[in-house]
Design an enzyme around this catalytic site. Structure first.
Site, mmCIF file in Angstrom:
data_model
loop_
_atom_site.group_PDB
_atom_site.id
_atom_site.type_symbol
_atom_site.label_atom_id
_atom_site.label_comp_id
_atom_site.label_asym_id
_atom_site.label_seq_id
_atom_site.Cartn_x
_atom_site.Cartn_y
_atom_site.Cartn_z
ATOM 1 N N TYR A 16 0.807 -1.228 0.000
ATOM 2 C CA TYR A 16 0.000 0.000 0.000
ATOM 3 C C TYR A 16 0.840 1.278 0.000
ATOM 4 O O TYR A 16 0.566 2.206 0.753
ATOM 5 C CB TYR A 16 -0.955 0.021 1.214
ATOM 6 N N TYR A 145 -13.155 -6.378 5.877
ATOM 7 C CA TYR A 145 -11.964 -6.542 5.039
ATOM 8 C C TYR A 145 -11.764 -8.035 4.776
ATOM 9 O O TYR A 145 -11.762 -8.843 5.708
ATOM 10 C CB TYR A 145 -10.702 -5.969 5.711
ATOM 11 N N ASP A 254 -14.848 -15.570 7.807
ATOM 12 C CA ASP A 254 -13.451 -15.309 7.476
ATOM 13 C C ASP A 254 -12.687 -15.169 8.789
ATOM 14 O O ASP A 254 -12.692 -14.117 9.413
ATOM 15 C CB ASP A 254 -13.364 -14.028 6.627
ATOM 16 N N LYS A 283 -3.108 -16.504 7.943
ATOM 17 C CA LYS A 283 -2.239 -15.779 8.875
ATOM 18 C C LYS A 283 -1.537 -16.681 9.900
ATOM 19 O O LYS A 283 -0.495 -17.233 9.590
ATOM 20 C CB LYS A 283 -3.031 -14.647 9.512
HETATM 21 C C1 LIG Z 1 -5.293 -10.540 6.065
HETATM 22 C C2 LIG Z 1 -6.692 -10.911 5.806
HETATM 23 C C3 LIG Z 1 -7.090 -11.445 4.567
HETATM 24 C C4 LIG Z 1 -6.127 -11.580 3.395
HETATM 25 O O1 LIG Z 1 -5.099 -12.467 3.657
HETATM 26 P P1 LIG Z 1 -3.739 -12.380 2.766
HETATM 27 O O2 LIG Z 1 -2.949 -13.562 3.215
HETATM 28 O O3 LIG Z 1 -3.117 -11.058 3.104
HETATM 29 O O4 LIG Z 1 -4.156 -12.454 1.348
HETATM 30 C C5 LIG Z 1 -8.409 -11.796 4.408
HETATM 31 N N1 LIG Z 1 -9.304 -11.653 5.407
HETATM 32 C C6 LIG Z 1 -8.965 -11.164 6.611
HETATM 33 C C7 LIG Z 1 -9.984 -11.052 7.679
HETATM 34 C C8 LIG Z 1 -7.650 -10.760 6.852
HETATM 35 O O5 LIG Z 1 -7.314 -10.228 8.035
#
Ligand SMILES: *Cc1c(COP(=O)(O)O)cnc(C)c1O
Length: 433
Positions: A16, A145, A254, A283
């Site tokens: 970014y 997000y 998510d 993550k």
């Molecule tokens: C970081 C994140 C993503 C994207 O993951 P990347 O490995 O960066 O592509 C998707 N959803 C949530 C909630 C996140 O925190």
């Protein structure tokens, strides 16, 4: 040999940032436990766990051993027509942890891809269930997000996200108002009686009118991360689950940021005692070592997909189920499975609450909130990231603010003394200007 920062500045994108006028970057040459070591030898206490991922700290002996052992056998092999012990070991551990309705695992190469796959699963499911299904839209929440690829971007906050820039190419979905912010005491006490059920009206109404068009609702359970580090009421999630059932809409959770203990539960959906139809993890999955994510689904979803014209799930990355990533993730989940994270996260939560409390009331601070191993100062105004970053480095800590948020989500292994240094630095920077 010194790090060539000029080359970096001239040729390498960072997340970014502008290529012409980038924010400064700090050269890190090593990392151990909870410390990052700069080129000049200075050590910084890490308050970020490298974006939620390095929950066990850096250079962990068990994780290092897992990568090394796998490396001596094979670094990678294609996953089409081949399987390997690394993938099987990982998926066995993963399925033993997640909500028990989830039985199938798709290994993806990043969080954003896991979200793409989740969306694909939902759309393909409805196509399998009914030919020419009109269920092709998603519902998402404002302040959400879900990643940076196109399908993921299309379910990110339409105002704060990148919709404006890419409006003509992004899929158009439905957005609901962001769930109301809840203080940590509401969540921690698990007392739901302060929840106002009228918060569900927008979802109820949208589903009532449009459910024949809607494939799935996608949410970050309990914590909206990059859209504002917002914690919301478990009862919202519980009610959303019930509404999805009522109107025949899948629920995608998510858990990429929240999974593996960060919020004080193994998965954030446990705060609401619900089970998603599809779940994304990433993550912390690989302990912060190598990019890896996964999308899980129920038998019901997998069966529906196999009835679709394609029969298979139409996704297959080159580096799917990379053995090195799977091996380190297996080791990471073995550490999680010891359950030690529970005491660690509970202790971090108590300490963050105690030590960030004095920030409430400081001029410029709008809100202070803590949930699990996440501590957030929401400022009234956007902060000067470059300036604060420099100040934090001078204070010996690595904390990276964004927008109007100064927050920490340290590795679970952080010591009380190290955590005190993080909170003291946060207090210092907000009282300085
Ligand atoms: C970081 C994140 C993503 C994207 O993951 P990347 O490995 O960066 O592509 C998707 N959803 C949530 C909630 C996140 O925190």
């Amino acid at each position: 040999m010194s790090i060539n920062l000029q080359f970096d500045r001239d040729h390498i994108w960072h997340p970014y940032t502008s290529m012409l006028d980038p924010l400064p970057v700090y050269p890190v040459v090593a990392a151990h436990g909870c410390e990052l070591e700069l080129e000049n030898g200075q050590k910084l206490i890490d308050g970020t766990a490298s974006w939620w991922s390095a929950v066990h700290g850096y250079n962990h002996p068990l994780l290092n051993a897992a990568v090394t052992e796998q490396l001596s056998k094979m670094a990678h092999v294609m996953f089409g027509g081949i399987t390997h012990p690394s993938a099987i070991n990982l998926c066995q551990r993963l399925l033993a942890m997640v909500p028990n309705n989830l039985t199938k695992v798709f290994l993806a190469d990043s969080g954003s891809i896991a979200v793409e796959v989740a969306i694909k699963m939902a759309l393909q499911y409805w196509q399998g269930i009914a030919t020419k299904s009109s269920k092709q839209k998603l519902i998402s929440l404002r302040k959400g997000y879900h990643g940076d690829t196109f399908a993921a971007m299309a379910v990110c906050d339409p105002v704060d996200g990148m919709h404006g820039m890419f409006n003509d190419v992004l899929a158009q979905h439905y957005f609901l108002p962001a769930p109301e912010l809840k203080t940590e005491s509401d969540i921690a006490s698990e007392c739901f009686n302060r929840f106002d059920p009228s918060a569900m009206l927008p979802l109820q109404q949208l589903l009532q009118e449009q459910h024949t068009q809607i494939a799935a609702l996608i949410v970050e359970p309990i914590v909206q991360g990059y859209g504002g580090m917002r914690f919301y009421h478990p009862e919202y999630l519980k009610a959303a689950r019930a509404l999805c059932d009522k109107y025949d809409v899948l629920l995608i959770c998510d858990e990429i940021a929240t999974g593996f203990g960060r919020t004080g539960k193994l998965f954030a959906c446990e705060h609401a005692q619900i089970q998603p139809d599809i779940m994304c993890v990433g993550k912390a999955l690989s302990g912060g070592y190598i990019t890896l994510a996964a999308t899980l689904c129920s038998d019901e979803v997998a069966n529906g997909i196999s009835l679709s014209d394609a029969k298979g799930l139409m996704h297959g990355p080159t580096f799917m189920a990379n053995p090195l990533a799977c091996a380190v993730a297996t080791a990471s989940l073995d550490i999680i499975a010891t359950g030690k994270w529970q005491q660690q996260v509970a202790a971090i939560e108590q300490q963050l609450k105690r030590e960030l409390a004095p920030c409430q009331g400081v001029a410029g601070v709008k809100d202070v909130r803590v949930l699990g191993a996440i501590g957030v100062l929401e400022m009234a105004e956007k902060v000067d990231v470059a300036k604060l970053q420099q100040r934090f480095v001078e204070l010996g800590v690595w904390i990276r603010p964004f927008n109007n948020l100064i927050y920490v989500m340290p590795p679970f292994i952080i010591s009380a003394a190290q955590l005190s240094q993080l909170t003291a630095a946060m207090y210092t920077v907000i009282t300085e200007h």
